[in-house]
Scaffold this active site. Structure first.
Site, PDB file in Angstrom:
ATOM      1  N   ASP A   1     -35.814 -29.967 -33.346  1.00 39.94           N
ATOM      2  CA  ASP A   1     -35.564 -29.554 -34.731  1.00 39.94           C
ATOM      3  C   ASP A   1     -36.694 -28.668 -35.223  1.00 39.94           C
ATOM      4  O   ASP A   1     -37.188 -28.828 -36.338  1.00 39.94           O
ATOM      5  CB  ASP A   1     -35.403 -30.793 -35.625  1.00 39.94           C
ATOM      6  CG  ASP A   1     -34.787 -30.450 -36.983  1.00 39.94           C
ATOM      7  OD1 ASP A   1     -34.332 -29.289 -37.161  1.00 39.94           O
ATOM      8  OD2 ASP A   1     -34.773 -31.319 -37.863  1.00 39.94           O
TER       9      ASP A   1
ATOM     10  N   ARG B   1     -39.112 -25.696 -42.092  1.00 43.43           N
ATOM     11  CA  ARG B   1     -39.168 -26.895 -42.938  1.00 43.43           C
ATOM     12  C   ARG B   1     -39.901 -28.037 -42.257  1.00 43.43           C
ATOM     13  O   ARG B   1     -40.335 -28.976 -42.912  1.00 43.43           O
ATOM     14  CB  ARG B   1     -37.752 -27.343 -43.354  1.00 43.43           C
ATOM     15  CG  ARG B   1     -36.896 -27.791 -42.191  1.00 43.43           C
ATOM     16  CD  ARG B   1     -35.470 -28.176 -42.557  1.00 43.43           C
ATOM     17  NE  ARG B   1     -34.711 -28.361 -41.327  1.00 43.43           N
ATOM     18  CZ  ARG B   1     -34.139 -27.388 -40.625  1.00 43.43           C
ATOM     19  NH1 ARG B   1     -34.158 -26.165 -41.099  1.00 43.43           N
ATOM     20  NH2 ARG B   1     -33.529 -27.624 -39.488  1.00 43.43           N
ATOM     21  N   ASN B   2     -40.023 -27.962 -40.933  1.00 42.89           N
ATOM     22  CA  ASN B   2     -40.690 -29.015 -40.174  1.00 42.89           C
ATOM     23  C   ASN B   2     -42.083 -28.620 -39.698  1.00 42.89           C
ATOM     24  O   ASN B   2     -42.582 -29.144 -38.705  1.00 42.89           O
ATOM     25  CB  ASN B   2     -39.820 -29.450 -38.999  1.00 42.89           C
ATOM     26  CG  ASN B   2     -38.571 -30.166 -39.487  1.00 42.89           C
ATOM     27  OD1 ASN B   2     -38.584 -30.759 -40.562  1.00 42.89           O
ATOM     28  ND2 ASN B   2     -37.498 -30.106 -38.715  1.00 42.89           N
TER      29      ASN B   2
ATOM     30  N   ASP C   1     -43.731 -33.295 -39.536  1.00 42.11           N
ATOM     31  CA  ASP C   1     -42.886 -33.567 -40.695  1.00 42.11           C
ATOM     32  C   ASP C   1     -42.816 -35.066 -40.886  1.00 42.11           C
ATOM     33  O   ASP C   1     -43.264 -35.832 -40.044  1.00 42.11           O
ATOM     34  CB  ASP C   1     -41.497 -32.988 -40.473  1.00 42.11           C
ATOM     35  CG  ASP C   1     -40.814 -33.704 -39.352  1.00 42.11           C
ATOM     36  OD1 ASP C   1     -40.155 -34.712 -39.623  1.00 42.11           O
ATOM     37  OD2 ASP C   1     -40.956 -33.281 -38.183  1.00 42.11           O
TER      38      ASP C   1
END
Ligand SMILES: *[C@@H]1O[C@H](CO)[C@@H](O)[C@H](O)[C@H]1NC(C)=O
Length: 480
Positions: free
Chosen positions: A334, A338-339, A352
């Protein structure tokens, strides 16, 4: 008639010998010492009104001094928050006299009027500056939270379940010192050393807090940390927690968010991570894009729009973290902006808190009941066959590059999830972002080869980016 004991008991008017500021403990304690004979009554005022004692706040006498009438005690507070901040007045009275003394209680700063940076760096000069810093810091802090966990969750699941396709070779994993202990070398932090400040966010697993941690590193008495608290403590949740912690303990790299350890004495179970003050990279990119209002964050921080040199620095750091993960045969599954988290001086790290699926839910496509897949970051083979490998991470890295050069746009933002799936599986590529030089777009395209084996290795990608950081094409300056 029996004789009174010789020394201790002359009549003493009630007096307060000591009243001190609250000490963070398992329960907070406002310590006091009083004297009086006959024994005085002890009452409290909070901001001038009688304090009603109950299960959450009550007076506890800790110790009776030997051969004396002095009492030592605590006003004990269970998990006080900013609403408990205020003046605590101790009132003591007996037949011979009375006394009062006040101390200020400051337990938690109001999340909406406080800048986390200030507590460690002293007050900010002007009120205006302060207010500004607060909104930015809080906003960024809130988005920071998501991260640490996809790594965690993804890695953790991968480690346990072969269906996720992780390739790591357990025997080759480096082990930190202390290995061989029953807890797999995981460092333990004492609960009393963790002082929660406020909540940063919430996910399905529980909550993430900003906290101060004492005695974590030898060179610092206290430091800000991000604390992930587990909601459930069922047996299976505990096992997952332990596995995750062992895994995280292994992952130590300058571009992986640092994991400090766990706190397992009592509830909730807690993981302690490095605090990255600018929050997640996606939010950071959006707030430093062409549409963002100018942010002046002082020296060392980019003001306003990011330049291409900044973008290349960001990309190179993520590549460096990915080189490390690939060397351990870890498949992230992933990887996305955003991570990743952003700290001081544009330091970027992969990590994250497992909240992305809650906060960036539109970046995921829900399949079946609970599975949420980041399809816009996934190569055809992952979408079609759920195959996740080091090579599928490389595809995602190319998409991360695209995100960086679009200031955090969502890949295929103009398409619905099903349309995006169709495009990707049919072999359509994301377009070259307007500010992206062809040298960089070439790198993206070498990540997006349909055949996984054709994709360039992460080491080579990292070197190419490093070379561009050192000698950026001249025209980059114009674009920046
Ligand atoms: C607490 O006491 C301080 C100092 O006496 C005073 O400035 C402050 O306003 C008081 N706070 C409240 C909430 O009463």
């Amino acid at each position: 008639r029996r004789r009174r004991p010789a020394a201790p008991c002359p009549a003493v008017p009630a007096v307060i010998l000591l009243l001190q500021e609250a000490i963070p403990q398992h329960f907070w304690c406002i310590p006091f010492s009083v004297d009086g004979n006959p024994a005085p009554s002890v009452r409290w005022l909070f901001n001038g009104s009688a304090l009603a004692e109950g299960p959450y706040i009550h007076t506890r006498i800790v110790e009776y001094e030997h051969n004396s009438t002095v009492l030592h005690g605590c006003l004990q507070l269970n998990r006080p928050t900013h609403v408990n901040n205020g003046n605590y007045t101790l009132l003591v009275r007996n037949a011979l006299g009375s006394a009062a003394r006040t101390v200020q209680g400051r337990f938690m700063d109001n999340p909406f009027s406080f800048n986390p940076e200030d507590s460690l760096q002293g007050p900010v000069e002007t009120p205006d500056e302060h207010a500004f810093g607060v909104s930015v810091a809080v906003a960024l802090a809130v988005c920071a939270c998501f991260f640490l966990s996809v790594t965690l969750i993804a890695l953790n699941k991968c480690g346990r379940r072969s269906k996720f396709g992780i390739n790591r070779k357990p025997p080759s994993l480096p082990r930190p010192q202390g290995c061989g202990s029953p807890s797999g070398g995981v460092h333990h932090v004492q609960r009393r050393d963790i002082v929660l400040k406020w909540e940063l966010g919430e996910g399905a697993f529980g909550k993430v807090f900003l906290a101060e941690c004492y005695n974590l590193l030898p060179e610092q008495e206290k430091m800000l940390v991000a604390v992930k608290a587990l909601k459930e403590a069922t047996e299976s949740a505990r096992l997952d927690f332990q596995r995750e912690a062992e895994l995280l303990t292994v992952l130590q790299h300058e571009h992986i968010v640092r994991f400090y350890g766990v706190c397992t004495d009592g509830e909730p179970l807690v993981m302690v991570f490095e605090y990255m003050k600018h929050g997640d990279l996606n939010r950071f990119l959006r707030s430093h894009g062409p549409d963002a209002k100018i942010l002046d964050e002082g020296k060392g921080q980019p003001c306003g729009q990011l330049t291409l040199s900044h973008m290349l620095q960001i990309a190179t750091q993520i590549a460096s973290g990915m080189v490390y993960l690939a060397s351990l045969h870890f498949v992230h599954r992933d990887l996305a902006t955003r991570n990743c988290l952003v700290g001081h001086d544009l330091v970027v790290k992969i990590g994250d808190f497992g909240m992305s699926r809650d906060i960036y839910s539109t970046d995921y496509y829900r399949v079946g009941g609970r599975t949420m897949l980041p399809i816009r970051w996934m190569p055809p083979e992952s979408i079609l066959y759920r195959k996740f490998t080091t090579e599928s991470d490389i595809w995602s890295f190319g998409v991360v590059l695209w995100e960086i050069f679009t200031y955090g746009k969502q890949p295929w933002y103009q398409l619905s999830n099903t349309e995006a799936i169709e495009c990707i599986t049919q072999g359509r590529e994301l377009e070259r972002p307007r500010t992206c030089p062809s040298e960089v777009y070439d790198i993206m395209q070498s990540c997006w080869q349909r055949e996984p084996q054709q994709r360039q290795g992460i080491r080579e990608l990292h070197s190419r980016l490093q070379a561009l950081v050192k000698t950026p094409p001249v025209y980059l300056d114009i674009l920046g």
